[in-house]
Design an enzyme around this catalytic site. Structure first.
Site, PDB file in Angstrom:
ATOM      1  N   GLU A  99       0.852  -1.183   0.000  1.00  0.00           N
ATOM      2  CA  GLU A  99       0.000   0.000   0.000  1.00  0.00           C
ATOM      3  C   GLU A  99       0.894   1.241   0.000  1.00  0.00           C
ATOM      4  O   GLU A  99       1.838   1.299   0.780  1.00  0.00           O
ATOM      5  CB  GLU A  99      -0.924   0.035   1.224  1.00  0.00           C
ATOM      6  CG  GLU A  99      -1.925   1.171   1.119  1.00  0.00           C
ATOM      7  CD  GLU A  99      -2.911   1.220   2.297  1.00  0.00           C
ATOM      8  OE1 GLU A  99      -2.854   0.364   3.177  1.00  0.00           O
ATOM      9  OE2 GLU A  99      -3.713   2.144   2.290  1.00  0.00           O
ATOM     10  N   GLU A 150      -2.352  -3.894   6.980  1.00  0.00           N
ATOM     11  CA  GLU A 150      -3.450  -4.845   7.145  1.00  0.00           C
ATOM     12  C   GLU A 150      -3.570  -5.895   6.046  1.00  0.00           C
ATOM     13  O   GLU A 150      -4.683  -6.379   5.784  1.00  0.00           O
ATOM     14  CB  GLU A 150      -4.755  -4.054   7.228  1.00  0.00           C
ATOM     15  CG  GLU A 150      -5.223  -3.403   5.894  1.00  0.00           C
ATOM     16  CD  GLU A 150      -4.819  -1.947   5.720  1.00  0.00           C
ATOM     17  OE1 GLU A 150      -3.826  -1.519   6.357  1.00  0.00           O
ATOM     18  OE2 GLU A 150      -5.478  -1.238   4.938  1.00  0.00           O
ATOM     19  N   GLU A 157      -5.482  -2.779  12.665  1.00  0.00           N
ATOM     20  CA  GLU A 157      -5.201  -3.632  11.493  1.00  0.00           C
ATOM     21  C   GLU A 157      -6.212  -4.766  11.411  1.00  0.00           C
ATOM     22  O   GLU A 157      -6.676  -5.129  10.332  1.00  0.00           O
ATOM     23  CB  GLU A 157      -3.777  -4.190  11.536  1.00  0.00           C
ATOM     24  CG  GLU A 157      -2.666  -3.147  11.676  1.00  0.00           C
ATOM     25  CD  GLU A 157      -2.761  -1.978  10.728  1.00  0.00           C
ATOM     26  OE1 GLU A 157      -3.281  -2.145   9.607  1.00  0.00           O
ATOM     27  OE2 GLU A 157      -2.323  -0.869  11.108  1.00  0.00           O
ATOM     28  N   GLU A 174      -9.662   4.352   6.278  1.00  0.00           N
ATOM     29  CA  GLU A 174      -8.824   4.782   7.405  1.00  0.00           C
ATOM     30  C   GLU A 174      -9.614   5.546   8.470  1.00  0.00           C
ATOM     31  O   GLU A 174      -9.464   5.297   9.660  1.00  0.00           O
ATOM     32  CB  GLU A 174      -7.625   5.591   6.912  1.00  0.00           C
ATOM     33  CG  GLU A 174      -6.647   4.795   6.033  1.00  0.00           C
ATOM     34  CD  GLU A 174      -6.125   3.521   6.690  1.00  0.00           C
ATOM     35  OE1 GLU A 174      -6.315   3.319   7.902  1.00  0.00           O
ATOM     36  OE2 GLU A 174      -5.528   2.693   5.956  1.00  0.00           O
TER      37      GLU A 174
HETATM   38  N1  B3K Z   1      -2.981   1.010   5.633  1.00  0.00           N
HETATM   39  C1  B3K Z   1      -1.675   1.148   6.211  1.00  0.00           C
HETATM   40  C2  B3K Z   1      -0.977   2.383   5.792  1.00  0.00           C
HETATM   41  C3  B3K Z   1      -0.205   2.245   4.554  1.00  0.00           C
HETATM   42  C4  B3K Z   1       0.627   3.466   4.309  1.00  0.00           C
HETATM   43  C5  B3K Z   1       1.305   3.399   2.993  1.00  0.00           C
HETATM   44  N2  B3K Z   1       2.187   4.512   2.744  1.00  0.00           N
HETATM   45  C6  B3K Z   1      -1.707   1.094   7.694  1.00  0.00           C
HETATM   46  C7  B3K Z   1      -3.005   1.404   8.301  1.00  0.00           C
HETATM   47  O1  B3K Z   1      -3.512   2.498   8.241  1.00  0.00           O
HETATM   48  O2  B3K Z   1      -3.598   0.512   8.840  1.00  0.00           O
HETATM   49 ZN    ZN Z   2      -5.438   1.844   8.664  1.00  0.00          ZN
END
Ligand code: B3K
Ligand code: ZN
Length: 887
Positions: free
Chosen positions: A127, A270, A304, A326
């Site tokens: 990600e 995650e 997560e 998020e």
């Molecule tokens: N989804 C990831 C974050 C990824 C960041 C990439 N630069 C962690 C989280 O928010 O759970």
């Molecule tokens: Zn997240």
């Protein structure tokens, strides 16, 4: 590194993908010199695409292409072309199999994105757009595919080989090589793909879901960390139960893996059934980890895990929708932590983060709505706005709907969109459809940036026995958005009389949600100016406003000192009670600034001192609340309120006030300290955390007396504590004091913990955050310490990040050396790890807030960064936006 012109991507340009990938089969041959990736993609044209003869365009970054074939036929060089991050193949059939081989050098990948090595282990971070560093792909979240992954590697070096989903095959091959095959039955976007190969020990447990599925829970760590996994495992099981109880969401596979890695750009990731964690967010034990560290592990493990539904089963259509997963998931994890610990303390902590970091972002050059309209580099948009303000927006929906209708809405959202990649609009629509509540105007929270301001005034009419609140809302302009439409703001209020909260009865029906006993209302603020009249009010009340911080706004009400004292002493809403203490603290700090500027002594108002004395004696109030109320507003928060920001003036005034309080209340602080001492066995529970927090707050004040007795207390605490919370607090106060013992304490700390990287990071951080002069030189010296490693993000954050982001008085040195230091580090990291470089740069981008002399020095460093011809798109976006309109 960047193209000549890094391009901006717009939400309004979104179109569905031209192709879909039904299945993805990957084979990894992991080696020491290089690794080979072979992908087989079952591709077909998307029936919904506008064009049915568009070329196939795949994303790929910094890849070495070995071979490319379609339906078994090798393509020759004339059949494909490459430009920038795109590989194009014209004239492809309607449905076909694409086979592609790439060669990677994970050991040289310092960006920690894609496939890389950390402490001898292979791991991935995909990600947002890291998968394209592994193979050519449709690397966008609305392309979801069923993955099968074969991993081939040396058995002795990499005994553990993991990917998403279920393990379907293991095999020993010739020459000490082995192979595992994983299959994930849930279609997923490439950003959720993960692979791990390494020598790892494992802690195992099980969880039985409500419907009777037994899930194997495994936490993979370095052998020496096996004794630090209990808290993460317990947190995981608590989170799984909580998601069943509160959201009705069960886990959906037979296995859930967590892997801890040392080198990681953020907290955790995650990936479906294979969460990868920064060691700092999974390992915890009392000797090495502070209470805050324990709470972070609990929160991140839960966050997560919760993504399995809010993010994985229902994912984002495009990266502009990032807050869909998020913001919602942060809301879920903060409610979870609140249920596991102290709700008021958690709320105050969240609000503090929002009011400092997020309000600052919303007022700065990178301000963006929780659903941005455009970006250059998506990695720059994993922000406090997307996460924390996004969570506040979901919380407001929860407030407007109430818990039952909100649950109906989340059920509808998950059921309606299971297996889909959707938008923020889909989320709001599900909430509307399930509740019947109109959220039309509320949607502005998704599209408008900036922190709304509420000006509230109150008038009591004794004759009519009414109390009238007039509420005006406004929102400052932000880059690209000058005019703002009024927001729909839920404003929770109560009216406090002599004997407690008054019964509320509005003269018209503009209000809505009421507390069961009718003493709290949530007002729907929707107009630029609105009037709310309360009837049958028999005494002049003190309004308690924005209870529970019901909306992410700045609220002005012209409270008198006596009114604030009443709120601080007796408001039943913990947030407002704490906030009243902060507003009183702010008044005192402003008085101290004026006094110091006039060459006078700082002497706090006696009523304020009495209120603090009462607090210190109050044993019925949660000790954590007492601690929070005794802590003055932070310098970071003050920098949001007092403009222009004179960092040194604010720092000296705040310190002088703290010292005056310490002197006036030294007996009370001592008594409080003794009362909070305990020899109970350590537990990271709310009661103990509260007690340690109050004890250390008392110690921090006592240390300002700078006397032998207080220093002896800190030394004793440092030497005798069996937990890191107390030990690190004592070390921090010693390091910031004149105590001769501090050098020895630092040395002994290092010697004791040199084999525990996470503890050594705390050691770096304590030194980087020291407020005394000369800290920059100390930090510069520590950068050549054998334990420092600029390739490790945790170390960079502990030393450089903490110095530049949390040590205002030293970073803003008047000679500009702090700014120069940061720019140097950003230029260095820009080449190895652009994501970390651009994050580090943030303190410089806030230059507009400071005094003209500081502004000029900060901008010249930003210009020096901008002049680097090799700037990554990450750093380029932040530095160029922050210098926009600078003459
Ligand atoms: N989804 C990831 C974050 C990824 C960041 C990439 N630069 C962690 C989280 O928010 O759970
Ligand atoms: Zn997240």
């Amino acid at each position: 590194m960047r193209d000549a012109q890094p391009s901006t991507i717009f939400l309004s340009d979104y179109s569905v993908p031209d192709f879909l990938i039904d299945s993805t089969t990957l084979r990894f041959e992991l080696g020491e010199a290089s690794s080979l990736v072979c992908s087989v993609l079952a591709l077909r044209r998307n029936p919904d695409a506008a064009s049915q003869d568009a070329p196939l365009q795949l994303h790929g970054t910094e890849l070495e292409l070995v071979s490319l074939s379609i339906d078994g036929r090798q393509l020759d060089d004339s059949e494909w072309s490459q430009s920038g991050e795109q590989l194009s193949i014209a004239n492809v059939p309607a449905s076909f199999s694409l086979c592609c081989e790439t060669r990677l050098r994970p050991q040289d990948n310092t960006s920690l994105e894609g496939l890389y090595k950390s402490s001898g282990m292979f791991c991935t971070q995909c990600e947002a757009e890291g998968f394209r560093k592994i193979t050519y792909y449709l690397d966008r979240p609305d392309v979801m595919s069923v993955f099968t992954v074969e991993i081939i590697a040396d058995q002795s070096r990499y005994p553990v080989l993991l990917s998403n989903g279920n393990l379907i095959e293991t095999e020993s091959l010739a020459d000490g090589i082995h192979k595992t095959v994983w299959h994930d039955p849930f279609p997923k976007p490439a950003y959720l793909f993960a692979l791990v190969a390494g020598k790892l020990a494992v802690v195992e447990d099980q969880f039985l879901t409500t419907s009777g599925r037994s899930v194997d829970l495994k936490i993979y760590v370095d052998e020496k960390d096996l004794d630090k996994c209990d808290h993460a495992m317990l947190s995981l099981k608590n989170a799984m139960r909580w998601d069943e109880d509160v959201y009705g969401r069960e886990y959906d596979l037979d296995i859930f893996n967590i892997v801890a890695v040392d080198d990681f750009n953020m907290g955790a990731m995650e990936n479906k059934s294979l969460n990868i964690f920064n060691t700092s967010c999974v390992l915890a034990k009392q000797e090495t980890t502070t209470d805050a560290g324990f709470q972070r592990v609990e929160g991140v493990v839960a966050h997560e895990y919760f993504h399995n539904w809010s993010g994985n089963r229902v994912t984002c259509r495009d990266w502009f929708q990032l807050s869909l997963k998020e913001g919602f998931t942060v809301f879920r994890d903060s409610e979870f932590s609140s249920d596991m610990g102290s709700p008021t303390v958690k709320r105050v902590e969240d609000v503090t983060l929002l009011r400092t970091a997020q309000f600052a972002e919303d007022a700065g050059p990178m301000a963006h709505p929780i659903r941005p309209d455009s970006f250059i580099e998506i990695s720059n948009f994993y922000t406090v706005t997307i996460y924390e303000k996004g969570s506040e927006v979901v919380r407001m929906i929860h407030t407007l709907l109430g818990p039952e209708l909100f649950r109906k809405g989340s059920d509808l959202y998950f059921d309606r969109h299971d297996g889909q990649a959707v938008t923020c609009e889909d989320f709001v629509l599900a909430m509307e459809d399930a509740s019947g509540i109109d959220l039309k105007q509320f949607r502005h929270w998704y599209s408008q940036a900036g922190t709304p301001r509420l000006h509230v005034s109150g008038t009591y009419d004794e004759q009519a026995q009414t109390y009238t609140l007039v509420v005006k809302q406004s929102c400052p302009s932000t880059p690209g958005q000058t005019e703002k439409a009024p927001f729909h703001i839920p404003l929770a209020v109560a009216l406090i009389g002599e004997a407690g909260q008054l019964a509320l009865q509005l003269t018209d029906a503009a209000a809505n949600i009421e507390s069961p006993d009718n003493t709290e209302l949530v007002l729907n603020v929707t107009e630029p100016e609105q009037r709310f009249v309360f009837a049958n009010i028999k005494e002049e009340p003190v309004p308690s406003l924005l209870r529970g911080f019901s909306a992410p706004v700045k609220l002005d009400f012209d409270y008198s000192g006596a009114q604030l004292l009443r709120l601080m002493r007796s408001d039943s809403d913990g947030f407002c009670r704490w906030d009243a203490s902060q507003q009183l603290g702010l008044v005192e700090i402003k008085r101290a600034i004026t006094a110091l500027a006039a060459g006078q002594q700082v002497s706090p108002d006696s009523e304020y001192v009495s209120a603090c004395r009462e607090l210190l004696a109050n044993t019925s109030l949660d000790a954590a609340m007492v601690a929070l109320m005794l802590q003055l507003p932070s310098e970071a928060y003050l920098a949001e309120i007092i403009h222009p920001v004179d960092v040194h003036g604010i720092h000296h005034a705040r310190e002088a006030l703290r010292k005056a309080l310490a002197t006036a209340l030294s007996d009370e602080f001592s008594a409080c300290y003794s009362r909070c001492e305990s020899d109970e066995a350590y537990a990271p529970d709310a009661a103990q955390i509260a007690r340690r927090s109050l004890k250390n707050t008392a110690l921090s004040y006592l240390m300002l007396l700078d006397d032998a007795q207080s220093i002896a207390l800190a030394v004793r605490q440092y030497e005798s504590s069996s937990n890191m919370t107390d030990r690190l607090a004592a070390l921090t106060y010693l390091v910031n004091s004149t105590a001769a013992y501090k050098a020895e304490a630092l040395l002994r700390f290092y010697q004791q913990w040199q084999h525990e990287p996470l503890v050594i990071n705390q050691w770096f951080q304590v030194q980087a955050m020291c407020r005394l002069p000369g800290t920059l030189e100390v930090v510069q010296g520590l950068m050549s310490h054998p334990a420092f490693d600029i390739r490790n993000p945790n170390k960079v954050r502990a030393l450089i990040g903490a110095f530049c982001g949390q040590n205002g008085v030293n970073f803003h040195r008047e000679d500009g050396a702090g700014y120069r230091f940061l720019a140097d580090q950003v230029l260095l990291l820009n080449r190895s790890n652009p994501q970390i470089a651009s994050r580090l740069l943030v303190p410089l981008t806030k230059w507009r807030k400071y005094l003209p002399s500081a502004q000029q020095l900060m901008c010249s460093e930003l210009q020096r960064v901008l002049a680097d011809p090799e700037l990554s798109s990450d750093v380029y976006e932040v530095v160029s936006k922050s210098l926009q309109d600078y003459q």
